[in-house]
Design a protein around this motif. Sequence first.
Motif, short mmCIF file in Angstrom:
data_model
loop_
_atom_site.label_atom_id
_atom_site.label_comp_id
_atom_site.label_asym_id
_atom_site.label_seq_id
_atom_site.Cartn_x
_atom_site.Cartn_y
_atom_site.Cartn_z
N ARG A 42 18.26 -24.52 10.45
CA ARG A 42 18.26 -24.67 8.99
C ARG A 42 18.71 -26.06 8.56
N ASN A 43 19.61 -26.66 9.33
CA ASN A 43 20.00 -28.03 9.01
C ASN A 43 18.81 -28.98 9.09
N ILE A 44 18.01 -28.83 10.12
CA ILE A 44 16.83 -29.69 10.26
C ILE A 44 15.86 -29.42 9.12
N ALA A 45 15.71 -28.15 8.76
CA ALA A 45 14.84 -27.81 7.64
C ALA A 45 15.34 -28.42 6.33
N ALA A 46 16.65 -28.59 6.21
CA ALA A 46 17.24 -29.12 4.98
C ALA A 46 17.20 -30.64 4.90
N LEU A 47 16.90 -31.32 5.99
CA LEU A 47 16.88 -32.78 5.99
C LEU A 47 15.69 -33.33 5.22
N LYS A 48 15.93 -34.41 4.51
CA LYS A 48 14.84 -35.19 3.96
C LYS A 48 14.20 -36.04 5.06
N PRO A 49 13.04 -36.63 4.84
CA PRO A 49 12.50 -37.59 5.80
C PRO A 49 13.53 -38.70 6.06
N ASN A 50 13.68 -39.09 7.32
CA ASN A 50 14.65 -40.08 7.77
C ASN A 50 16.10 -39.60 7.62
N GLY A 51 16.27 -38.27 7.55
CA GLY A 51 17.61 -37.72 7.39
C GLY A 51 18.42 -37.76 8.67
N ARG A 52 19.75 -37.69 8.52
CA ARG A 52 20.68 -37.78 9.65
C ARG A 52 21.60 -36.56 9.67
N LEU A 53 21.57 -35.83 10.76
CA LEU A 53 22.44 -34.67 10.96
C LEU A 53 23.56 -35.05 11.91
N THR A 54 24.81 -34.95 11.46
CA THR A 54 25.95 -35.27 12.32
C THR A 54 26.74 -33.99 12.58
N ILE A 55 26.85 -33.61 13.83
CA ILE A 55 27.49 -32.36 14.23
C ILE A 55 28.88 -32.67 14.77
N ILE A 56 29.90 -32.04 14.18
CA ILE A 56 31.29 -32.30 14.59
C ILE A 56 32.01 -31.03 15.03
N GLY A 57 31.34 -29.88 15.01
CA GLY A 57 31.99 -28.64 15.38
C GLY A 57 31.00 -27.63 15.90
N MET A 58 31.54 -26.59 16.53
CA MET A 58 30.69 -25.56 17.14
C MET A 58 31.18 -24.17 16.77
N GLN A 59 31.63 -24.01 15.51
CA GLN A 59 32.13 -22.70 15.08
C GLN A 59 31.04 -21.64 15.14
#
Length: 325
Positions: free
Chosen positions: A221-238
């Motif tokens: 869902r995070n990838i689905a929520a990204l705009k073009p050229n978006g950046r997803l930064t993951i800091i946890g694994m809850q």
Amino acid sequence: MHAITIREPGGPEVLEWTEVPDPEPGPGEVLVEVAASAVNRADLLQRQGFYNPPPGASDIPGLECSGTIAAVGEGVERWQVGDEVCALLAGGGYAEKVVVPAVQLLPVPGEVSLVTSAGLPEVACTVWSNVVMIGQLTEGEVLLVHGGAGGIGTHAIQVGKALGATVAVTAGSPERLDRCRQLGADITINYREQDFVEVLKEETGGADVILDNMGAAYLERNIAALKPNGRLTIIGMQGGTKAELNLGQLIAKRGVISATTLRARPVEDKGRIVADVRKNLWPFVEDGTIQPIVGQAVPMSEASKAHTALEEGGVFGKVLLTTKG
């Protein structure tokens, strides 16, 4: 000195206030007499036996602290005995004294009290390094912060607003979302009742940067929520450690995923982050644009109560542990 030790892996009751040897600063290090530390989710994992300190780090939990410099090691020139500081740590914060590499120190900023500043280093370095140094958030972009009511989230909201971004957050209750709005959040999403992907698409078309503490459960869902050229930064694994990744969807958006941890980085790497935080973020804290949000403070000897409070999920902002009273 006294410190919190972990008797064995388990619940909050395994935390014990015991007498341990005083640490001694080595070359490039300082000894800090601790005024306060803060509780992070990494501390809970360490207590449970799931997140051991990196090699060479103290077994005492605590990834940040504030206090007064009591001694300086060989080669330390920038800091002096008596300076009031807060510090990023690899461990050792739940104690009356702690040794810190000098490059991981920050001055107590502006009108912030010595005790309150204990809740700043970990969130400041985590948010700034991921949202700005890696995520490259700029004015006019959209930042989505998962877990907006926690220590990281409350800081990230303020950083996003200070940089001129539109900030969206997720949280689990109307009350917590209301408090996020008071900090400046523009879009608030109850993850128990709403789909953040749909809300963001309707409100902004998506997010340019996402700060994620959930990991596997939110990846698709995070990838689905990204705009073009978006950046997803993951800091946890809850939300778990393993998930399927639709590379086609990511490529179509020219998206970027980064995943980082702060604790295990080399000292020089942490020093680089701390220096950037001091130069570019600290002025916002010094003038009050960004403020530390403290939900609870308890005596360090009662750290088990603080761990219980964080696990129960009712705290807004940081939980502090104080060495005096």
